[in-house]
Design a protein around this motif. Structure first.
Motif, short mmCIF file in Angstrom:
data_model
loop_
_atom_site.label_atom_id
_atom_site.label_comp_id
_atom_site.label_asym_id
_atom_site.label_seq_id
_atom_site.Cartn_x
_atom_site.Cartn_y
_atom_site.Cartn_z
N THR A 12 12.11 14.88 13.26
CA THR A 12 11.88 15.98 14.20
C THR A 12 12.57 17.26 13.73
O THR A 12 12.51 18.27 14.42
N SER A 13 13.25 17.19 12.59
CA SER A 13 13.90 18.40 12.07
C SER A 13 13.67 18.53 10.56
O SER A 13 12.66 19.08 10.16
N SER A 14 14.58 17.99 9.73
CA SER A 14 14.42 18.17 8.29
C SER A 14 14.98 16.98 7.52
O SER A 14 15.89 16.29 7.97
N PHE A 15 14.46 16.78 6.31
CA PHE A 15 14.88 15.67 5.47
C PHE A 15 16.33 15.80 5.01
O PHE A 15 16.96 14.81 4.65
N SER A 16 16.87 17.00 5.05
CA SER A 16 18.24 17.21 4.55
C SER A 16 19.26 16.30 5.25
O SER A 16 20.29 15.97 4.67
N ILE A 17 18.97 15.88 6.47
CA ILE A 17 19.85 14.94 7.19
C ILE A 17 20.00 13.65 6.39
O ILE A 17 21.05 13.02 6.40
N MET A 18 18.96 13.27 5.66
CA MET A 18 18.94 11.98 4.97
C MET A 18 19.61 12.01 3.60
O MET A 18 19.85 10.96 3.02
N GLU A 19 19.91 13.17 3.08
CA GLU A 19 20.42 13.27 1.71
C GLU A 19 21.71 12.49 1.49
O GLU A 19 21.98 12.02 0.40
N ASN A 20 22.53 12.32 2.53
CA ASN A 20 23.80 11.60 2.38
C ASN A 20 23.62 10.09 2.27
O ASN A 20 24.57 9.38 1.97
N GLN A 77 4.95 12.61 4.60
CA GLN A 77 3.71 12.02 5.11
C GLN A 77 3.80 11.83 6.63
O GLN A 77 2.88 12.17 7.36
N LEU A 78 4.92 11.28 7.10
CA LEU A 78 5.08 11.05 8.54
C LEU A 78 5.08 12.37 9.31
O LEU A 78 4.48 12.46 10.38
N ILE A 79 5.74 13.37 8.77
CA ILE A 79 5.77 14.68 9.44
C ILE A 79 4.37 15.28 9.51
O ILE A 79 3.96 15.81 10.54
N SER A 80 3.62 15.16 8.41
CA SER A 80 2.26 15.72 8.42
C SER A 80 1.36 15.00 9.42
O SER A 80 0.43 15.58 9.96
N GLU A 81 1.65 13.71 9.66
CA GLU A 81 0.87 12.94 10.64
C GLU A 81 1.48 13.03 12.04
O GLU A 81 1.00 12.39 12.97
N GLU A 140 9.38 1.27 16.16
CA GLU A 140 8.47 1.86 17.14
C GLU A 140 8.02 3.21 16.58
O GLU A 140 8.86 4.02 16.19
N ILE A 141 6.72 3.41 16.54
CA ILE A 141 6.15 4.63 15.96
C ILE A 141 5.50 5.43 17.09
O ILE A 141 4.61 4.94 17.76
N HIS A 142 5.97 6.66 17.25
CA HIS A 142 5.42 7.57 18.26
C HIS A 142 4.57 8.62 17.56
O HIS A 142 5.02 9.26 16.61
N GLN A 143 3.35 8.76 18.03
CA GLN A 143 2.45 9.79 17.52
C GLN A 143 1.72 10.37 18.72
O GLN A 143 0.81 9.75 19.27
#
Length: 147
Positions: free
Chosen positions: A51-59, A77-81, A112-115
């Motif tokens: 819901t924000s940015s991939f930079s959270i995951m870099e660590n 891919q998930l963000i685009s969908e 759980e996948i929310h779309q």
């Protein structure tokens, strides 16, 4: 005579190349708790990053590693969908370690996948390879065992 010298060298090369990693069950309670906390932080970060940015995951990854780029592509891919994944539970977790100071966590995870207004649940079997360095744990590889 040359053949007699080459055969032992070939044998040594073949046996050296067949160096399989031996995994042992981890029974250190503190280490198990630490890895569990790391993985829960990872999944919370994953949901938040969608819901924000991939930079959270870099660590959570070694920078510029294969798994880093693989997860970044999956994230895009998930963000685009417009999908957001939430970790629900882990079934049958097994934590192992090897002589190279690497851990392998294998489990069946429920996600759980929310779309939009739609919510789906998905079970998938995964193995997470984790190494500990100066800056804490890092995921070095993710295997999909059910694909």
């Amino acid at each position: 005579m040359k053949k007699l010298i080459i055969l032992p060298i070939l044998f040594l090369l073949l046996t050296a190349c067949n160096d399989e990693v031996e995994w042992k069950m981890l029974d250190d309670g503190a280490q198990l708790e630490s890895i569990s906390e790391f993985m829960m932080d990872y999944f919370e970060g994953w949901s938040e990053s969608l819901t924000s940015s991939f930079s959270i995951m870099e660590n959570y990854f070694v920078p510029n590693s294969h798994v880093f780029h693989m997860q970044r592509r999956h994230h895009q891919q998930l963000i685009s969908e417009r999908k957001v994944e939430y970790f629900v539970e882990a079934i049958d977790p097994v934590v192992e370690y090897n002589d190279h100071e690497e851990f392998r966590l294998t489990w069946i995870e429920t996600i759980e996948i929310h779309q939009g207004e739609e919510t789906m649940k998905e079970e998938r079997q995964r193995a997470y390879y984790i190494s500990e360095g100066r800056q804490g744990y890092r995921i070095t590889k993710i295997e999909r065992l059910d694909d």
